[in-house]
Design an enzyme around this catalytic site. Structure first.
Site, PDB file in Angstrom:
ATOM      1  N   PRO A 157       0.947  -1.206   0.023  1.00 18.68           N
ATOM      2  CA  PRO A 157      -0.013   0.028   0.101  1.00 18.68           C
ATOM      3  C   PRO A 157       0.702   1.232   0.142  1.00 18.68           C
ATOM      4  O   PRO A 157       1.694   1.258   0.556  1.00 18.68           O
ATOM      5  CB  PRO A 157      -0.684  -0.119   1.061  1.00 18.68           C
ATOM      6  CG  PRO A 157      -0.509  -1.123   1.857  1.00 18.68           C
ATOM      7  CD  PRO A 157       0.634  -2.152   1.214  1.00 18.68           C
ATOM      8  N   LYS A 195       0.098   2.984  -6.881  1.00 18.86           N
ATOM      9  CA  LYS A 195      -0.836   2.211  -7.846  1.00 18.86           C
ATOM     10  C   LYS A 195      -2.276   3.260  -8.263  1.00 18.86           C
ATOM     11  O   LYS A 195      -2.200   3.208  -9.429  1.00 18.86           O
ATOM     12  CB  LYS A 195      -1.242   0.893  -7.213  1.00 18.86           C
ATOM     13  CG  LYS A 195      -0.154   0.038  -6.835  1.00 18.86           C
ATOM     14  CD  LYS A 195      -0.839  -1.174  -6.177  1.00 18.86           C
ATOM     15  CE  LYS A 195      -1.263  -1.331  -4.775  1.00 18.86           C
ATOM     16  NZ  LYS A 195      -0.446  -0.834  -3.717  1.00 18.86           N
ATOM     17  N   THR A 196      -2.673   3.582  -7.312  1.00 13.80           N
ATOM     18  CA  THR A 196      -3.872   4.441  -7.673  1.00 13.80           C
ATOM     19  C   THR A 196      -3.593   5.670  -8.524  1.00 13.80           C
ATOM     20  O   THR A 196      -4.000   6.053  -9.506  1.00 13.80           O
ATOM     21  CB  THR A 196      -4.794   4.831  -6.529  1.00 13.80           C
ATOM     22  OG1 THR A 196      -5.174   3.620  -5.590  1.00 13.80           O
ATOM     23  CG2 THR A 196      -6.053   5.414  -6.693  1.00 13.80           C
ATOM     24  N   THR A 208       2.229   2.814  -2.599  1.00 12.49           N
ATOM     25  CA  THR A 208       3.468   2.802  -3.420  1.00 12.49           C
ATOM     26  C   THR A 208       3.016   3.499  -4.677  1.00 12.49           C
ATOM     27  O   THR A 208       4.010   3.870  -5.672  1.00 12.49           O
ATOM     28  CB  THR A 208       3.904   1.523  -3.784  1.00 12.49           C
ATOM     29  OG1 THR A 208       2.887   0.638  -4.029  1.00 12.49           O
ATOM     30  CG2 THR A 208       4.774   0.763  -2.867  1.00 12.49           C
ATOM     31  N   GLU A 238      23.233  -9.643   1.032  1.00  9.75           N
ATOM     32  CA  GLU A 238      22.962  -9.584  -0.264  1.00  9.75           C
ATOM     33  C   GLU A 238      24.101  -9.459  -1.487  1.00  9.75           C
ATOM     34  O   GLU A 238      23.915 -10.051  -2.422  1.00  9.75           O
ATOM     35  CB  GLU A 238      21.836  -8.348  -0.788  1.00  9.75           C
ATOM     36  CG  GLU A 238      20.590  -8.389  -0.119  1.00  9.75           C
ATOM     37  CD  GLU A 238      19.756  -9.666   0.039  1.00  9.75           C
ATOM     38  OE1 GLU A 238      19.950 -10.355  -0.975  1.00  9.75           O
ATOM     39  OE2 GLU A 238      18.981  -9.969   1.106  1.00  9.75           O
ATOM     40  N   HIS A 284      25.482 -13.151  -1.842  1.00  8.08           N
ATOM     41  CA  HIS A 284      24.447 -13.830  -2.776  1.00  8.08           C
ATOM     42  C   HIS A 284      24.963 -13.485  -4.370  1.00  8.08           C
ATOM     43  O   HIS A 284      25.132 -14.384  -4.946  1.00  8.08           O
ATOM     44  CB  HIS A 284      22.981 -13.568  -2.576  1.00  8.08           C
ATOM     45  CG  HIS A 284      22.119 -14.061  -1.495  1.00  8.08           C
ATOM     46  ND1 HIS A 284      22.511 -15.298  -1.047  1.00  8.08           N
ATOM     47  CD2 HIS A 284      21.527 -13.377  -0.705  1.00  8.08           C
ATOM     48  CE1 HIS A 284      21.386 -15.617   0.075  1.00  8.08           C
ATOM     49  NE2 HIS A 284      20.995 -14.388   0.237  1.00  8.08           N
TER      50      HIS A 284
HETATM   51  P1  ADP Z   1      -1.648   2.721  -3.498  1.00  5.04           P
HETATM   52  O1  ADP Z   1      -2.765   2.919  -4.535  1.00  5.04           O
HETATM   53  O2  ADP Z   1      -0.267   2.120  -3.998  1.00  5.04           O
HETATM   54  O3  ADP Z   1      -1.893   2.514  -2.196  1.00  5.04           O
HETATM   55  P2  ADP Z   1      -1.721   5.747  -3.614  1.00  5.04           P
HETATM   56  O4  ADP Z   1      -1.587   5.957  -5.364  1.00  5.04           O
HETATM   57  O5  ADP Z   1      -3.008   5.928  -3.087  1.00  5.04           O
HETATM   58  O6  ADP Z   1      -1.127   4.292  -3.302  1.00  5.04           O
HETATM   59  O7  ADP Z   1      -0.570   6.485  -2.990  1.00  5.04           O
HETATM   60  C1  ADP Z   1      -0.983   7.626  -2.050  1.00  5.04           C
HETATM   61  C2  ADP Z   1      -0.187   8.748  -2.299  1.00  5.04           C
HETATM   62  O8  ADP Z   1       1.139   8.685  -1.885  1.00  5.04           O
HETATM   63  C3  ADP Z   1      -0.222   9.409  -3.660  1.00  5.04           C
HETATM   64  O9  ADP Z   1      -1.540  10.196  -3.633  1.00  5.04           O
HETATM   65  C4  ADP Z   1       0.868  10.120  -3.626  1.00  5.04           C
HETATM   66  O10 ADP Z   1       0.743  11.620  -3.122  1.00  5.04           O
HETATM   67  C5  ADP Z   1       1.962   9.553  -2.729  1.00  5.04           C
HETATM   68  N1  ADP Z   1       2.816   8.798  -3.899  1.00  5.04           N
HETATM   69  C6  ADP Z   1       2.837   7.252  -3.657  1.00  5.04           C
HETATM   70  N2  ADP Z   1       3.639   6.899  -4.679  1.00  5.04           N
HETATM   71  C7  ADP Z   1       4.046   8.187  -5.373  1.00  5.04           C
HETATM   72  C8  ADP Z   1       5.054   8.304  -6.592  1.00  5.04           C
HETATM   73  N3  ADP Z   1       5.557   7.059  -6.982  1.00  5.04           N
HETATM   74  N4  ADP Z   1       5.229   9.539  -6.862  1.00  5.04           N
HETATM   75  C9  ADP Z   1       4.559  10.393  -6.395  1.00  5.04           C
HETATM   76  N5  ADP Z   1       3.740  10.401  -5.013  1.00  5.04           N
HETATM   77  C10 ADP Z   1       3.547   9.119  -4.833  1.00  5.04           C
HETATM   78 ZN    ZN Z   2      19.596 -14.319   1.776  1.00  3.70          ZN
HETATM   79 MG    MG Z   3      -4.470   2.542  -3.653  1.00  4.71          MG
END
Ligand code: ADP
Ligand code: ZN
Ligand code: MG
Length: 507
Positions: free
Chosen positions: A102, A106-107, A104, A320, A323
């Site tokens: 969560p 994705k949304t 990272t 690491e 490895h």
């Molecule tokens: P997920 O859907 O993976 O749980 P979100 O896309 O909802 O995460 O990310 C939540 C917030 O974190 C985003 O609205 C943004 O502000 C910030 N964020 C997360 N990843 C990034 C990224 N790669 N670049 C910039 N902002 C990010």
């Molecule tokens: Zn290892």
């Molecule tokens: Mg999300």
């Protein structure tokens, strides 16, 4: 004359008048109750974004996901100009699944694609489907896809897919969830070749999803979004500092270095906390002190989540690095080495299989064991003690050694029989022999790993330093680091040249 109670009359009155009346009344109550719940139900409207809307997220807002972005650009190009791709007979993947921890991004990435491609975007969180009445979740899915088809080219985005996509248990507790999932499968299968609708979904845990969702033609393209490495964190911090007045003393690099293990969402949070702190202190710009404060605050709030300390990082780098170096020495070039946590592994070294293989020679299996034990061997060599971080490696090595001796007749003295207990009763003596054979295999592999590492201590220090500095090393960087390190000839002789068993044998 008796004017008595006419039972027959009463009974017939009761059945013809009272029972229907009672029944009617009950029906009213039921309808009223239903009505109330329906009204209380959250009205879930799919989020619909038309191209070019003001709140749009662009690629510029998404930092550090370079590998994923490259892959996604293809989808964007297709949606921008579907006719062109179709005229070439190209088929573009219909179902794309983002997975990863969560926060990272994705949304965020999904929104950016929608905006960049100029397609209409229909987004809905799957958790909204499951709280509903029987059949309603499925109906919503149908509606969502109907709209998307009508307004193609478009994107359907289902966030938090785990909520409907969880693997079905044999005895289904949640029929509603099943119905919703089935409807989703029907919609995914129902796409014609020419339809310009791309379905995207996001999930935190790929392994919990129903395998039916991952079959070809459904979500068959999976994009893993991992927590950012040093470079990524710096870029993400850049995005979230944009538009904030920064004091001269703010050291972005230092903040990026101190936040190993944190996600994009955590970093966004840190930037926001820093701005709040500056606001409270009535400063005209954000200073390093604000960031230090924010860092502490956010990190403290994450207590159970791991933030890797400097000391741990050093151990990880050697683990690491061990490895990766031994892989190189036994002739198996690793694709990537990293000390960024992934899943439960704190770091990993990735190998790509050169070809699909099912049969492994004894030499290859031994070499694989040596690689897998090199992490712990490096820890012991450098720090004089071992950590519990190698538990996963040990487990896999034990399983291989066991299979070699018990099933494949690959022990050192016993080479032509299997020794599985379920085949026939084993004597105590055979059991002892079996266990000592297994231990010998493992011990030899460990000694070999130690020998290789102490012989190449300089290279080990070099890769550990590079991992500490850059956190993730690509294939090219690894090749460059090891360019003057010849694959070990004795090892090549005794151990043979390895091709990996599959991806990621050495967690
Ligand atoms: P997920 O859907 O993976 O749980 P979100 O896309 O909802 O995460 O990310 C939540 C917030 O974190 C985003 O609205 C943004 O502000 C910030 N964020 C997360 N990843 C990034 C990224 N790669 N670049 C910039 N902002 C990010
Ligand atoms: Zn290892
Ligand atoms: Mg999300």
């Amino acid at each position: 004359m008796l004017v008595g109670f006419d039972f027959v009359q009463w009974a017939s009155d009761f059945t013809t008048t009272w029972i229907p009346l009672l029944f009617f009344f009950l029906m009213c109550v039921v309808v009223w109750l239903l009505w109330k719940t329906v009204k209380l139900m959250p009205r879930v409207k799919p989020m619909e974004i038309t191209p070019g809307s003001a709140s749009a997220v662009t690629w510029a807002d998404v930092a550090g996901l370079d590998e994923a972005k490259e892959e996604l650009q293809e989808i964007v190009d297709f949606l921008r100009n579907p006719e062109h791709f179709e005229s070439l007979g190209a088929r573009v993947p219909k179902g794309i699944l983002f997975h990863g921890p969560p926060g990272t991004g994705k949304t965020l990435a999904a929104k950016a694609i929608a905006n960049e491609s100029g397609a209409r975007f229909y987004a809905q969180s799957a958790s909204a489907f499951v709280e509903m009445f029987a059949g309603l979740g499925a109906a919503r899915i149908r509606k969502l896809f109907e709209e998307a088809r009508k307004n193609a080219p478009s994107i359907v985005f289902i966030d938090e897919l785990d909520a409907v996509g969880q693997a079905r248990s044999g005895h289904s507790f949640n029929r509603e969830q099943d119905q919703t999932l089935n409807q989703l499968l029907v919609e995914l299968d129902g796409f014609g070749q020419r339809e310009q609708v791309v379905v995207m979904a996001a999930s935190n845990r790929l392994q919990d999803l129903d395998p039916a969702l991952l079959r070809p033609g459904r979500f068959d393209r999976q994009i893993f979004i991992q927590p950012p490495d040093l470079k990524g964190r710096r870029a993400i911090l850049g995005v979230h500092m944009r538009g904030k007045p920064l004091g001269e003393d703010v050291d972005i690099d230092a903040i990026a270095r101190q936040t190993a293990g944190l996600t994009g969402a955590d970093l966004a949070n840190i930037c926001n906390e820093a701005a709040i702190s500056a606001g409270r202190k009535d400063r005209p710009a954000l200073t390093q002190a604000d960031f230090d404060y924010a860092l502490e605050r956010v990190v403290a709030g994450l207590q159970q989540r791991r933030v890797v300390t400097d000391k741990e990082k050093r151990i990880l780098a050697y683990h690491e690095g061990g490895h990766a170096l031994v892989s190189h020495l036994v002739g198996n070039q690793p694709e990537k080495a990293t000390i960024i946590a992934r899943g439960t592994a704190l770091g990993y070294v990735l190998h790509l299989p050169e070809e699909e293989r099912y049969l492994e020679t004894k030499e290859e299996l031994l070499a694989w064991m040596v690689m897998a034990l090199a992490g712990r061997a490096a820890e012991e060599l450098v720090f004089g003690r071992v950590t519990n971080g190698a538990a996963n490696d040990l487990e896999k090595v034990t399983a291989i050694a066991r299979a070699m001796v018990f099933e494949w007749g690959m022990g050192e003295s016993v080479t032509s029989r299997t020794m599985r207990a379920d085949n026939y009763a084993l004597s105590e003596e055979t059991k002892r022999l079996r266990d000592s054979e297994q231990a010998r295999l493992t011990d030899h592999a460990y000694e070999e790993a130690q020998r290789l590492l102490s012989h190449h201590r300089v290279a080990l220090d070099r890769i550990a330093a590079a991992l500490l500095d850059r956190e993730t090393l690509s294939r090219d960087e690894l090749v460059e680091l090891f360019q003057d390190v010849e694959p070990d000839s004795r090892s090549a002789e005794t151990v043979g040249v390895v091709r990996a068993l599959g991806a990621d044998p050495t967690g």
